[in-house]
Design a protein around this motif. Structure first.
Motif, PDB file in Angstrom:
ATOM      1  N   VAL A 183       0.833  -1.215   0.000  1.00  0.00           N
ATOM      2  CA  VAL A 183       0.000   0.000   0.000  1.00  0.00           C
ATOM      3  C   VAL A 183       0.865   1.261   0.000  1.00  0.00           C
ATOM      4  O   VAL A 183       2.033   1.227   0.373  1.00  0.00           O
ATOM      5  CB  VAL A 183      -0.928   0.040   1.250  1.00  0.00           C
ATOM      6  CG1 VAL A 183      -1.920  -1.104   1.234  1.00  0.00           C
ATOM      7  CG2 VAL A 183      -0.100   0.051   2.538  1.00  0.00           C
ATOM      8  N   ASP A 184       0.230   2.381  -0.421  1.00  0.00           N
ATOM      9  CA  ASP A 184       0.929   3.670  -0.376  1.00  0.00           C
ATOM     10  C   ASP A 184       0.531   4.427   0.895  1.00  0.00           C
ATOM     11  O   ASP A 184      -0.159   3.874   1.766  1.00  0.00           O
ATOM     12  CB  ASP A 184       0.644   4.476  -1.651  1.00  0.00           C
ATOM     13  CG  ASP A 184      -0.836   4.798  -1.815  1.00  0.00           C
ATOM     14  OD1 ASP A 184      -1.602   4.636  -0.834  1.00  0.00           O
ATOM     15  OD2 ASP A 184      -1.236   5.207  -2.919  1.00  0.00           O
ATOM     16  N   ALA A 185       0.927   5.696   0.981  1.00  0.00           N
ATOM     17  CA  ALA A 185       0.673   6.461   2.214  1.00  0.00           C
ATOM     18  C   ALA A 185      -0.819   6.639   2.464  1.00  0.00           C
ATOM     19  O   ALA A 185      -1.244   6.828   3.610  1.00  0.00           O
ATOM     20  CB  ALA A 185       1.364   7.818   2.127  1.00  0.00           C
ATOM     21  N   GLU A 186      -1.635   6.573   1.414  1.00  0.00           N
ATOM     22  CA  GLU A 186      -3.088   6.699   1.602  1.00  0.00           C
ATOM     23  C   GLU A 186      -3.750   5.360   1.921  1.00  0.00           C
ATOM     24  O   GLU A 186      -4.969   5.259   2.003  1.00  0.00           O
ATOM     25  CB  GLU A 186      -3.730   7.275   0.343  1.00  0.00           C
ATOM     26  CG  GLU A 186      -3.328   8.709   0.079  1.00  0.00           C
ATOM     27  CD  GLU A 186      -3.833   9.206  -1.268  1.00  0.00           C
ATOM     28  OE1 GLU A 186      -4.767   8.601  -1.826  1.00  0.00           O
ATOM     29  OE2 GLU A 186      -3.257  10.176  -1.754  1.00  0.00           O
ATOM     30  N   VAL A 217      -0.878  -0.686  -4.105  1.00  0.00           N
ATOM     31  CA  VAL A 217       0.081  -0.197  -5.104  1.00  0.00           C
ATOM     32  C   VAL A 217      -0.020  -1.038  -6.381  1.00  0.00           C
ATOM     33  O   VAL A 217      -0.190  -0.504  -7.475  1.00  0.00           O
ATOM     34  CB  VAL A 217       1.516  -0.217  -4.528  1.00  0.00           C
ATOM     35  CG1 VAL A 217       2.552   0.084  -5.600  1.00  0.00           C
ATOM     36  CG2 VAL A 217       1.643   0.795  -3.396  1.00  0.00           C
ATOM     37  N   CYS A 218       0.112  -2.351  -6.259  1.00  0.00           N
ATOM     38  CA  CYS A 218       0.031  -3.223  -7.440  1.00  0.00           C
ATOM     39  C   CYS A 218       0.058  -4.681  -6.966  1.00  0.00           C
ATOM     40  O   CYS A 218       0.204  -4.951  -5.764  1.00  0.00           O
ATOM     41  CB  CYS A 218       1.200  -2.976  -8.398  1.00  0.00           C
ATOM     42  SG  CYS A 218       2.804  -3.351  -7.704  1.00  0.00           S
ATOM     43  N   ASP A 219      -0.037  -5.583  -7.906  1.00  0.00           N
ATOM     44  CA  ASP A 219       0.118  -7.019  -7.653  1.00  0.00           C
ATOM     45  C   ASP A 219       1.530  -7.236  -7.084  1.00  0.00           C
ATOM     46  O   ASP A 219       2.529  -6.919  -7.745  1.00  0.00           O
ATOM     47  CB  ASP A 219      -0.089  -7.727  -9.007  1.00  0.00           C
ATOM     48  CG  ASP A 219       0.413  -9.156  -9.028  1.00  0.00           C
ATOM     49  OD1 ASP A 219       0.860  -9.648  -7.983  1.00  0.00           O
ATOM     50  OD2 ASP A 219       0.347  -9.757 -10.111  1.00  0.00           O
ATOM     51  N   GLU A 220       1.612  -7.765  -5.875  1.00  0.00           N
ATOM     52  CA  GLU A 220       2.898  -7.896  -5.181  1.00  0.00           C
ATOM     53  C   GLU A 220       3.819  -8.918  -5.833  1.00  0.00           C
ATOM     54  O   GLU A 220       5.027  -8.944  -5.554  1.00  0.00           O
ATOM     55  CB  GLU A 220       2.674  -8.312  -3.709  1.00  0.00           C
ATOM     56  CG  GLU A 220       1.969  -7.277  -2.861  1.00  0.00           C
ATOM     57  CD  GLU A 220       0.467  -7.172  -3.140  1.00  0.00           C
ATOM     58  OE1 GLU A 220      -0.095  -8.069  -3.798  1.00  0.00           O
ATOM     59  OE2 GLU A 220      -0.134  -6.171  -2.709  1.00  0.00           O
ATOM     60  N   SER A 221       3.260  -9.786  -6.703  1.00  0.00           N
ATOM     61  CA  SER A 221       4.127 -10.821  -7.296  1.00  0.00           C
ATOM     62  C   SER A 221       4.809 -10.335  -8.564  1.00  0.00           C
ATOM     63  O   SER A 221       5.544 -11.087  -9.198  1.00  0.00           O
ATOM     64  CB  SER A 221       3.319 -12.080  -7.603  1.00  0.00           C
ATOM     65  OG  SER A 221       2.450 -11.855  -8.692  1.00  0.00           O
TER      66      SER A 221
END
Ligand SMILES: Cc1cc2nc3c(=O)[nH]c(=O)nc-3n(C[C@H](O)[C@H](O)[C@H](O)COP(=O)(O)OP(=O)(O)OC[C@H]3O[C@@H](n4cnc5c(N)ncnc54)[C@H](O)[C@@H]3O)c2cc1C
Length: 547
Positions: free
Chosen positions: A339-342, A346-350
């Motif tokens: 995740v980002d600060a909000e 963010v995206c698919d972690e793989s």
């Protein structure tokens, strides 16, 4: 022989060469060695110039070569792949950085390219790594080195990271084999010889003005060699220390180096690496990489690119750099939620570490990975089995120093400085997909697939407190640095590798390859694609220059 090149007012001179060859290659890394091998195979005399002793970034690399379309190693591992599937995936990474027909040529010729490397002594092996990792251990030499599994909608996925078979970082072995093959085929290598300018005659590149330690006192040559060797690795991990250690080597070059005129009867190939070690160039072209750790050797000072630009060559994509944020090993961390600060996903972690890096840069360089107690415990158990020595500090950082934890999602968000409502919403959508996956509903349209499209087998609900947020932001951190690889360079003709001017006309007699040029990986890097591009573009430049 002139006392110094600075005293030469005009580079358009018909020089009296100190030495001459049909093809002159600047830089003895993967691209230079492959160019030299092809030019020699075409019957040319070949002289390679290297500022140090050769190897460059190639020799320090992981030695992973991106290849597919049904290589013997893929077949041995029971993997089915086709040139079409490889093309389909790489098109999503490369975009329009090279024409379709060039990418097709690369994919169609991939099996033959790997066989060519094997014929020149580089060994590969079809031992498939069971985990998604940034680099496999010494038990495995074939793995998913990109984001193929995440891009399965674009093309059937296949593991295409072919790591040269050798313990530890295999780049040293890969380069040693190519260098031995080049020497055995009659290529002459002039080490400790730095290319400083190009000679032109009526617009055609005819030779290279160098500063060489040939003829310097033996002790100066020995000290230069030793200092470079000692400083190269620290340069990778602690650039300040590396630069300090390298300063006396620079001084020796200035003090004892003598001008050397090298004539090129047919052509000059620039294969002198990228510009990761040139801080002013980095500041100008890739300010977003601030806080990253240049993945470079002292030779990556941009001199190859500048030599070509000085002869009229155009440059492109200098603002493209690959910034790496690997979450695995240990592979269990791929079950987490990035995740980002909000608190937004963010995206698919793989996805591959460079793709994650791109997404993090786009969000101002800040991101956190949320994991629960079960994921953290599994990750801890995996460290020993899934890491090589150089990956352990990172794993240790991710699992200890880099993380804050709390019993509630709101509590951990507050500790990390992440928006708690955003995080709660993201986690609830992710867990819904995980429960859906666990009940076997994945792929059913009525269900709740993972919003970021992560493959179902990597999705696990993160619902067991305490929760941890691991800080993966791009910052100067010795244990979890963000490596930065420069990707742009000289623009070349896709058919010949000849350097072209801004108006599209070719600079006669001048070719470029590897990270001195724009290539297959210049838009988006996945592991193995830079060396594969060095082989592809180096061979093309060597063949063309020999004609
Ligand atoms: C730690 C690390 C791991 C990596 N792992 C991988 C991987 O597994 N797979 C992958 O695809 N990529 C990997 N990369 C990136 C990849 O290694 C490089 O992008 C690639 O090897 C560049 O090859 P090259 O031939 O263009 O340049 P280099 O291999 O850097 O060779 C350039 C040579 O030119 C010489 N030179 C420079 N300037 C001059 C001059 N003015 N005159 C004469 N000589 C000069 C240098 O001394 C050097 O020997 C990695 C990089 C690093 C640092």
């Amino acid at each position: 022989m002139p006392a110094d090149w600075d005293s030469e007012a005009d580079r358009d001179v018909k020089a009296d060469w100190d030495t001459e060859a049909d093809v002159v290659v600047v830089g003895f890394g993967a691209a230079g060695a492959c160019a030299a091998l092809e030019a020699a195979a075409a019957g040319c005399s070949v002289l390679v110039l290297d500022r140090f002793t050769g190897g460059g970034a190639t020799a320090l690399s992981g030695g992973v070569v991106y290849a597919g379309g049904g290589t013997p190693q893929q077949r041995a591992a029971g993997v089915s792949d086709s040139a079409e599937a490889m093309f389909g995936y790489l098109r999503t990474e490369a975009g329009d950085v090279v024409p379709d027909w060039t990418l097709r040529e690369f994919c169609d010729g991939s099996v033959a390219m790997l066989a060519w490397l094997e014929r020149h002594g580089v060994p590969f092996e079809g031992s498939l790594c069971p985990d998604k990792t940034s680099y496999p251990t010494n038990r495995h030499y074939l793995y998913y080195s990109g984001s193929e599994l995440s891009a399965r909608a674009a093309a059937p996925p296949a593991p295409r990271g072919h790591r040269a078979r050798g313990r530890g970082a295999s780049g040293g072995l890969l380069f040693a084999r190519l260098a031995a093959a080049a020497r055995a085929s009659g290529v002459e290598v002039a080490g400790q010889t730095r290319a400083e300018r190009l000679f032109t005659d009526d617009g055609r590149v005819t030779g290279v003005a160098c500063r060489s330690l040939r003829g310097a006192p033996w002790w100066a040559r020995a000290a230069h060699r030793a200092l470079h060797r000692a400083a190269s690795k620290p340069f990778l991990y602690a650039p300040k220390l590396g630069r300090l250690g390298h300063r006396p080597a620079d001084w020796l070059e200035r003090r004892y180096g003598r001008p050397l005129r090298v004539g090129a009867r047919r052509g000059v190939v620039l294969a002198a690496g990228g510009f990761g070690a040139n801080r002013p160039m980095l500041r100008t072209h890739v300010p977003s990489a601030r806080g990253g750790l240049p993945l470079a050797t002292p030779g990556d000072d941009g001199s190859g690119i500048r030599l070509g630009a000085g002869a009229g060559g155009a440059t492109a994509l200098l603002d493209r750099a690959s910034v790496w944020r690997f979450l695995s090993p240990p592979p269990a961390l791929l079950h987490g939620v990035l995740v980002d600060a909000e608190g937004k996903r963010v995206c698919d972690e793989s996805r591959y570490g460079a793709a994650i890096g791109d997404e993090v840069v786009r969000r101002g360089g800040r991101a956190w990975l949320l994991v629960d107690r079960a994921t953290l415990a599994l990750a801890r158990r995996q460290v020993r089995r899934t890491t090589l020595w150089f990956q352990r500090p990172q794993a240790w950082y991710l699992l200890t120093r880099g993380r804050v934890s709390a019993d509630t999602v709101a509590g951990v968000a507050a500790k990390a400085g992440v928006d708690p409502d955003g995080l709660a919403a993201t986690l609830s959508a992710y867990n819904a997909a995980a429960y859906n996956a666990a009940s076997g509903n994945v792929g059913v349209p009525a269900g709740a697939p993972d919003p970021a499209g992560k493959p179902a087998d990597l999705i696990r609900a993160q619902d067991q407190p305490p929760y941890s947020l691991i800080d993966i932001s791009i910052r100067r951190r010795p244990l979890y640095p963000a490596p930065v690889l420069t990707l742009g360079g000289l623009v070349t003709d896709p058919g010949t590798g000849q350097v072209v001017r801004a108006d599209g006309t070719a600079v006669p007699g001048l070719y470029a390859a590897g990270r001195s040029a724009v290539g297959l990986c210049s838009r988006s890097y996945v592991s193995g694609l830079s060396i594969a591009d060095c082989v592809f573009s180096g061979r093309r430049a060597g063949r063309s220059a020999a004609q």
